[in-house]
Design an enzyme around this catalytic site. Structure first.
Site, PDB file in Angstrom:
ATOM      1  N   MET A 120       0.793  -0.915  -0.100  1.00 24.48           N
ATOM      2  CA  MET A 120      -0.115   0.273   0.184  1.00 24.48           C
ATOM      3  C   MET A 120       0.766   1.347  -0.330  1.00 24.48           C
ATOM      4  O   MET A 120       0.186   2.388   0.548  1.00 24.48           O
ATOM      5  CB  MET A 120      -1.419   0.262   2.139  1.00 24.48           C
ATOM      6  CG  MET A 120      -1.922  -0.968   1.451  1.00 24.48           C
ATOM      7  SD  MET A 120      -3.245  -1.337  -0.439  1.00 24.48           S
ATOM      8  CE  MET A 120      -4.295  -2.281  -0.815  1.00 24.48           C
ATOM      9  N   HIS A 139      -4.095  -5.244  -8.034  1.00 27.78           N
ATOM     10  CA  HIS A 139      -5.238  -4.181  -8.046  1.00 27.78           C
ATOM     11  C   HIS A 139      -6.799  -4.505  -7.626  1.00 27.78           C
ATOM     12  O   HIS A 139      -7.051  -5.219  -8.455  1.00 27.78           O
ATOM     13  CB  HIS A 139      -5.057  -2.854  -8.437  1.00 27.78           C
ATOM     14  CG  HIS A 139      -5.444  -1.652  -8.243  1.00 27.78           C
ATOM     15  ND1 HIS A 139      -5.106  -1.080  -7.533  1.00 27.78           N
ATOM     16  CD2 HIS A 139      -6.691  -1.199  -8.823  1.00 27.78           C
ATOM     17  CE1 HIS A 139      -6.236  -0.244  -7.043  1.00 27.78           C
ATOM     18  NE2 HIS A 139      -6.562   0.078  -8.135  1.00 27.78           N
TER      19      HIS A 139
HETATM   20  C1  GAR Z   1      -5.863  -6.954  -1.890  1.00 28.43           C
HETATM   21  O1  GAR Z   1      -7.363  -7.098  -2.436  1.00 28.43           O
HETATM   22  C2  GAR Z   1      -4.769  -6.235  -3.257  1.00 28.43           C
HETATM   23  O2  GAR Z   1      -5.593  -6.496  -4.479  1.00 28.43           O
HETATM   24  C3  GAR Z   1      -5.009  -4.937  -2.943  1.00 28.43           C
HETATM   25  O3  GAR Z   1      -4.346  -5.129  -1.635  1.00 28.43           O
HETATM   26  C4  GAR Z   1      -5.665  -6.192  -1.362  1.00 28.43           C
HETATM   27  C5  GAR Z   1      -4.301  -7.316  -0.511  1.00 28.43           C
HETATM   28  O4  GAR Z   1      -4.690  -7.962   0.451  1.00 28.43           O
HETATM   29  N1  GAR Z   1      -3.688  -4.465  -3.319  1.00 28.43           N
HETATM   30  C6  GAR Z   1      -4.486  -2.581  -3.371  1.00 28.43           C
HETATM   31  O5  GAR Z   1      -5.409  -2.272  -3.604  1.00 28.43           O
HETATM   32  C7  GAR Z   1      -3.144  -1.573  -3.739  1.00 28.43           C
HETATM   33  N2  GAR Z   1      -3.346  -0.849  -4.830  1.00 28.43           N
HETATM   34  P1  GAR Z   1      -3.873  -9.196   0.998  1.00 28.43           P
HETATM   35  O6  GAR Z   1      -3.116  -9.042   2.016  1.00 28.43           O
HETATM   36  O7  GAR Z   1      -5.121  -9.969   1.559  1.00 28.43           O
HETATM   37  O8  GAR Z   1      -3.549 -10.212   0.047  1.00 28.43           O
END
Ligand code: GAR
Length: 229
Positions: A120, A139
């Protein structure tokens, strides 16, 4: 004479929702050495680790880099016995200084491919230049729609009926760069950010390991560098 359209089978529909990846990808000669960057729960880290364990992805996770001491992903790294490095962004003077340490760490662990799996933070040219076309991001939207933070809330606020997720190569502009793989999910009446995110994540866990293999196979095929940079 009228031409009849063949009926759409469930196979056709599912490949529309998540394009099929050909089975015989040109597999690189040795397992891909991955560095994973994550900030949160790490379910995508887990999906990659499981795909490797199941023999679906020829890779090994060299290191996890996380920037948030409370991130649950660290528990998963311990469980999978993956070395983990906390690089807390609050300890660095600038984004570039953080990225310099990230590059150093990735090099130290002999990483070839970098996967931002829920990272992030915006990255800088310092990281991008060191791993040209070797950094992937996932994403939770069908890019180029709903870039940036709160992608799922943005989609719900806009009122789209179809959402999904995208894996793409990383460029300096946030959530931009050539798309490797996407998958679509319906937005259902009454969806909250949590219910929609859960539906999107089921697809993320499928396409992220596929996209890593696809990206590596494409580079092998096109004769781009396949050896450690
Ligand atoms: C995921 O849904 C990913 O797409 C998002 O964070 C989440 C992490 O989940 N990423 C973003 O929003 C990047 N812009 P996780 O920690 O369970 O893998």
């Amino acid at each position: 004479m009228t031409m009849s359209t063949p009926p759409a089978t469930s196979k056709h529909l599912s490949s529309l929702i998540c394009p099929q990846v050909e089975q015989n990808l040109s597999i690189p000669p040795s397992p891909l050495k991955l560095g994973i960057m994550a900030s949160g729960s790490g379910s995508n880290f887990e999906a990659i680790a499981q795909a490797i364990a199941a023999g679906e992805l020829q890779a090994q996770i060299q290191v996890l880099i996380y920037n948030n001491p409370a991130a649950k992903v660290i528990e998963r790294a311990h469980r999978w016995q993956v070395p983990a490095q906390l690089l807390d962004h609050r300890d660095f003077q600038s984004r570039e200084a953080l990225d310099e340490r990230i590059v150093q760490t990735l090099r130290q662990f002999e990483v070839e491919w970098v996967v931002m799996a829920g990272w992030m933070r915006r990255v800088t040219q310092v990281l991008i230049d060191d791993f040209p076309d070797r950094i992937l991001n996932i994403h939770p939207s069908l890019l180029p729609s709903f870039r940036g933070m709160r992608a799922i809330e943005q989609a719900l606020e806009y009122g789209v009926r179809i959402s999904g997720c995208t894996v793409h190569f990383v460029r300096l502009e946030v959530d931009s760069g050539p798309i490797i793989q996407q998958s679509a999910v319906p937005v259902l009446p009454g969806d909250t950010p949590e219910t929609l995110h859960a539906r999107i994540q089921q697809q993320e866990h499928k396409i992220l390991p596929q996209a890593i293999a696809l990206a590596a196979a494409t580079q092998v095929r096109s004769g781009l560098k396949s050896e450690p940079i």
